[in-house]
Scaffold this motif. Structure first.
Motif, mmCIF file in Angstrom:
data_model
loop_
_atom_site.group_PDB
_atom_site.id
_atom_site.type_symbol
_atom_site.label_atom_id
_atom_site.label_comp_id
_atom_site.label_asym_id
_atom_site.label_seq_id
_atom_site.Cartn_x
_atom_site.Cartn_y
_atom_site.Cartn_z
ATOM 1 N N ARG A 131 0.830 -1.210 0.000
ATOM 2 C CA ARG A 131 0.000 0.000 0.000
ATOM 3 C C ARG A 131 0.861 1.256 0.000
ATOM 4 N NH1 ARG A 131 -5.266 -1.302 1.245
ATOM 5 N NH2 ARG A 131 -5.579 -3.433 2.005
ATOM 6 N N ASN A 132 2.078 1.129 0.507
ATOM 7 C CA ASN A 132 2.991 2.262 0.602
ATOM 8 C C ASN A 132 4.341 1.790 0.058
ATOM 9 O OD1 ASN A 132 4.079 4.745 1.289
ATOM 10 N ND2 ASN A 132 4.599 4.079 3.367
ATOM 11 N N ALA B 250 6.151 6.099 -1.670
ATOM 12 C CA ALA B 250 6.787 6.851 -0.589
ATOM 13 C C ALA B 250 7.995 7.618 -1.083
ATOM 14 C CB ALA B 250 7.194 5.900 0.537
ATOM 15 N N THR C 60 7.634 1.811 5.010
ATOM 16 C CA THR C 60 7.141 1.251 3.742
ATOM 17 C C THR C 60 6.850 -0.224 3.923
ATOM 18 O OG1 THR C 60 7.639 0.980 1.390
ATOM 19 C CG2 THR C 60 9.470 0.712 2.904
ATOM 20 N N HIS D 275 0.230 4.510 -3.343
ATOM 21 C CA HIS D 275 1.113 5.552 -2.822
ATOM 22 C C HIS D 275 2.568 5.153 -2.997
ATOM 23 C CE1 HIS D 275 3.362 7.692 0.436
ATOM 24 N NE2 HIS D 275 2.701 8.711 -0.122
#
Length: 977
Positions: free
Chosen positions: A320-321, A346, A394, A344
């Motif tokens: 997700r990150n 990072a 992350t 997303h």
């Protein structure tokens, strides 16, 4: 997690499956890896040595971490790559190399003992106490070793072997492979397109690039549709070309039923293909390599190309990150794809100081990831910048160290790849595999446009060589961005930076190998086990070479590569040996007379792969000896019939056939007259006897060679080697015709009388002298007749096409019995040949020379032949060697035993007094005595001497007279009469 609007799957078709006993669901077309990632599962396995938690690293067959066991019971299959296993309803997959569970693995304590388990520890430990090895160390190591486990039950799955032939084999169905196939297909060439994936298209399925203004996968589907409509193009999906061999031969493994739970009875799980192609185009793509840094093996750390593949092909985001790290523009492509999908990003960590910036995501120039944290899944990474270190939270790191062209197949014939500095990778050396042209990413060309261009050019090149007219074909428009890379192999720092994920090899291990002077790349490989796991180091080899090069002060080209050997990816032994299980392991070969023989009650014995009758019992006979004695007497007194079809028969033709035979035999055959047969002796290259038999000259350039039954296959291989490797200058062709002809020996005083009732023209001594041969008509059927004898009697061998064999056997049997004769089997055949001193492989067992068997004069002084020079070595023709003799028992004990040893009469039967040994024995009803053949030191000089035969195992001692090995009719009057 699944990403809406992404992927090429049909989301209307949900597929349930099990992983470690838990039920999950995916979609048709998912791999196990993509489906698990979609369900939020990152931990998929444990490492080999330290049992560290591992997740999926790649999206293809090079996967080192996500290995699972599929199935239960006898169908259980270990070490299946989750990235290649398609899900299906009923799939039951289990993690492996853990106990009691994947989440809690007791052997994970090995990671705490890592300082003691460095490279080469097994060479330096477990040395003492000595008694502990078998009792403690070895059992413990064996229990801990390995990854998956076999069921221990008989394999119930079926495997097949198949053969295919084509003008052009295209290996890989990415842009280069598709373009090559399209050009060749339109030219009318017979093309096979093989790809290991379940869907063709290669990287076009995993990227967002357009081709001719449409998504790459759409263009690929349109090309595939056109190719499917061509009768001259064959698709082989789920098929990995595993090896390249001589003369355009390729091995390929097709995974036929691994993708489905529906396995019809008799259908193969896998098929191993032998593909013979006049030319080939290798378009196998490239493999992405990771970057080594501290703790770079945590679940959630993946190659950037794999992250894009899961996103664009399967609609799955690996996190997700997401953070992206690398040294090429691929990381920016990865970031853009993730952002467009709503994931997303990072940060993008680019090790290049001149990396491009972006307004859409933060770019850390000149930075490197130097560590990570999170035990069973990535939680954060540590980034080293010129200004210092910082942590980034992350759950997924997409990393790339560049791409390695898939050079493996080009090295399978001892070729070595060439280092190409501008792409920091090895590329295939042109001409490494005869007839193969390399195109696309596996040739170091990474843009889509260049891959399409090279694919078309490769096809045109091979089509021109094959004589096809190449069609005009406009190249599609596609991205043509340059590939720019700043080499980055390992990030300096403390801790363990992993190179070989499957075998737990670190940068420190490779450096330690260099410290201990294992500077050769092959030595380093074996010392550290780098590249020796099931993935063969596909992700790690080049980085490990770079680390070794740096540690030894050499360049990467000077350091070199390890040897790439087939298979390219793991192949089940059952697939290699398809057809060789059960009775196929040792095939039964039956003669045309087999049914009639069995119907007469004859016990069958194995002779090579054939089954032949031991003897033919008659009413009232209670022992085999009674039957054998009767059969010997009927041959000596009337006529006997034996099926000798099992003898090897090799048809040899060509202007140089005679010269070829002169070279393989010790004696001359080029001078043999048409219509005559000659006995020949064949030597191995070391000068020892290989085989014997007769060869008949049927025409000016036409010979038929016979071999022993057991030696037929070896002789055929020997002739092939001679023709291809030693005398390719000779114009000669040959093939085995053993099964094409049924052949029967008709032996005895009445043999001519029997055959004259069957042949169109009667036999006479003038027309058919001893060793004559020629065509005949047998009851109207075209056949062949040879006046040769293995019994010492007036005899013939009559041959007819195999389809007439059963009928001829019945006719010969009936007529022989009418003349007071009948059938005889192997036991009687053995007695007859021992009485005449004829040899078999009991005597030419691999350790005897022509001199030893009394045939030294058959080695012609007028010519050279295989083995001649070596047979003349000192010691192979001198006094004192054991030579062939006959043995007759005297005294109270009359028993002779094969395998017994010979001693002087008064000598103690110990090794230092050994004088020879017995090879063959029989009871001769003709001479009323036991007879034996054997080898005795200075044998021919000792005729008349008494020696002692001792069989210590069976407790038998017999005095024997040494005699000439020809016991019966030494003048040969009967065979010539």
């Amino acid at each position: 997690m699944r990403v809406d609007g992404k992927g090429l799957l049909d989301r209307s078709k949900s597929v349930p499956f099990l992983f470690d006993g838990v039920r999950y669901s995916g979609y048709e077309g998912d791999t196990l890896a993509s489906a698990l990632l979609a369900n939020g599962i990152r931990l998929m396995g444990r490492s080999f040595k330290y049992h560290r938690p591992r997740g999926v690293l790649t999206a293809g067959s090079e996967e080192p971490n996500a290995l699972v066991t599929v199935g239960q019971g006898a169908s259980q299959e270990p070490n299946v790559r989750a990235t290649m296993q398609e899900i299906y309803a009923g799939l039951d997959a289990r993690s492996q190399n853990r106990w009691p569970s994947l989440n809690f693995d007791v052997l994970g304590m090995n990671d705490l003992a890592a300082p003691f388990f460095g490279a080469g520890f097994y060479y330096k430990t477990f040395m003492w106490p000595k008694s502990f090895w078998e009792k403690v160390y070895e059992p413990a190591i064996r229990r801990a070793a390995g990854l998956g486990a076999l069921s221990g039950q008989d394999n119930v799955d079926k495997y097949e072997r198949a053969y295919a032939f084509c003008d052009l084999l295209v290996i890989g169905a990415g842009p280069a492979g598709l373009m090559a196939t399209l050009v060749a297909g339109r030219a009318g060439a017979d093309v096979i397109l093989a790809d290991e994936g379940s869907r063709m298209g290669g990287r076009l399925l995993a990227e967002t690039y357009e081709v001719d203004g449409k998504p790459g996968f759409v263009w690929a589907d349109e090309v595939l549709a056109e190719l499917r409509a061509m009768d001259n193009v064959r698709f082989m999906t789920r098929t990995t070309v595993t090896g390249a061999y001589d003369q355009g031969t390729y091995g390929a493994l097709e995974r036929v039923l691994h993708h489905t739970g529906n396995r019809p009875h008799g259908a193969p799980l896998e098929t191993f293909w032998h593909i013979v192609a006049k030319r080939s185009v290798l378009a196998a793509g490239a493999l992405e390599r990771p970057v080594a840094f501290r703790d770079n093996d945590r679940p959630g750390i993946m190659t950037a190309g794999a992250v894009r593949a899961y996103l664009n092909r399967w609609g799955v985001s690996a996190g997700r990150n997401v953070t992206v790290f690398g040294n090429t523009d691929d990381i920016h492509r990865t970031a853009r794809d993730l952002l467009e999908a709503g994931v997303h990003v990072a940060a993008v960590i680019d090790s290049r100081h001149d990396a491009p910036l972006s307004d859409d995501y933060p770019v850390l120039r000149g930075a490197q990831v130097c560590g990570s944290s999170g035990r069973k899944g990535l939680e954060s990474i540590t980034v080293r910048r010129p200004s210092g270190e910082e942590k980034i939270q992350t759950d997924c790191l997409a990393m790339t160290g560049g791409w390695n062209p898939s050079v493996h197949l080009t090295c399978h014939m001892n070729g070595r790849p060439t280092w190409q500095r501008d792409i920091a990778a090895f590329v295939p050396t042109p001409g490494a595999v005869p007839g193969m042209v390399v195109a696309g990413a596996c040739n170091g060309t990474f843009s889509t446009s260049a891959c399409l261009r090279e694919g078309a050019a490769a096809a045109r090149e091979v089509l021109g060589e094959l004589g096809f007219k190449t069609p005009d074909l406009a190249l599609p428009q596609a991205e043509d961005a340059p590939y720019e890379i700043a080499p980055l192999w390992a990030v300096p720092g403390k801790g363990r930076a992993w190179l070989d994920f499957q075998n737990d090899v670190t940068v420190k291990d490779v450096k330690q190998a260099a410290v201990e002077n294992f500077r050769s790349v092959e030595h380093m490989k074996r010392y550290t086990t780098q590249g020796m796991a099931t993935d063969q180091g596909k992700n790690s080899n080049v980085a490990a070479l770079a680390v070794l090069a740096d540690a030894t002060g050499r360049g990467i080209p000077e350091t070199g590569t390890t040897t790439f050997r087939p298979p390219y990816s793991p192949v089940a032994i059952a697939a290699f040996g398809a057809g060789a299980e059960g009775m196929g392991f040792k095939p039964q070969r039956f003669t045309t007379s087999h049914k009639a023989t069995v119907a007469r009650g004859a016990p069958m014995i194995e002779a090579g792969l054939w089954y032949r009758p031991s003897y033919f019992p008659k009413a009232g006979e209670t022992t085999w000896r009674q039957s054998c004695d009767r059969e010997v007497q009927l041959v000596r007194e009337a006529v006997g019939v034996a099926d000798v079809s099992t003898l090897g028969k090799i048809d040899i033709q060509g202007p140089d056939a005679g010269e070829f035979l002169d070279f393989v035999y010790t004696n001359m055959f080029s001078t043999l007259k048409v219509g005559r047969t000659r006995y020949g002796l064949m030597l191995r290259e070391d000068g020892h006897v290989m085989d014997d038999g007769t060869t008949a000259r049927l025409g000016e350039h036409h010979y038929v060679m016979t071999t022993t039954t057991a030696g037929a296959g070896d002789v055929m291989k020997h002739l092939e080697f001679v023709a291809q490797g030693l005398r390719p200058d000779l114009d000669v062709a040959f093939t085995s015709v053993t099964e094409q002809w049924a052949q029967f020996a008709v032996a005895g005083p009445k043999s001519r009388e029997l055959l004259n009732g069957l042949l169109e023209a009667p036999l006479t001594d003038e027309d058919w002298p001893f060793m004559a041969c020629g065509p005949v008509k047998v009851l109207g059927v075209e056949g062949r007749l040879f006046r040769i004898s293995f019994s010492g009697e007036h005899a013939y061998e009559v041959a007819v096409p195999a389809r007439y064999g059963a009928s001829l056997f019945d006719v010969l049997t009936e007529r022989a019995e009418a003349l007071g004769g009948g059938l005889y089997g192997m036991e009687a055949l053995n007695v007859l040949r021992i009485e005449k001193g004829f040899i078999t492989h009991s005597e030419i067992h691999g350790r005897t020379t022509a001199f030893d068997i009394g045939m030294g004069r058959m080695v012609s002084a007028k010519k050279d032949c295989i083995g001649k020079t070596m047979s003349e070595r000192p010691g192979l023709e001198e006094d004192g060697r054991e030579q062939l003799v006959g043995l007759k028992p005297i005294g109270e004990s009359r028993e002779l035993l094969a395998g017994a040893h010979l001693y002087k009469e008064e000598a103690e039967p110990v090794r230092v007094n050994d004088q020879g040994y017995v090879t063959s024995v029989c009871y001769s009803p003709t001479l009323g005595s036991m007879l034996g053949l054997g080898f005795l030191a200075d044998g021919p000089a000792r005729y008349g001497e008494i020696v002692k035969m001792v069989d210590g195992l069976r407790g038998v001692t017999t005095l024997c007279e040494v005699v000439n090995p020809v016991f019966f009719d030494p003048e040969g009057g009967r065979v010539r009469g």
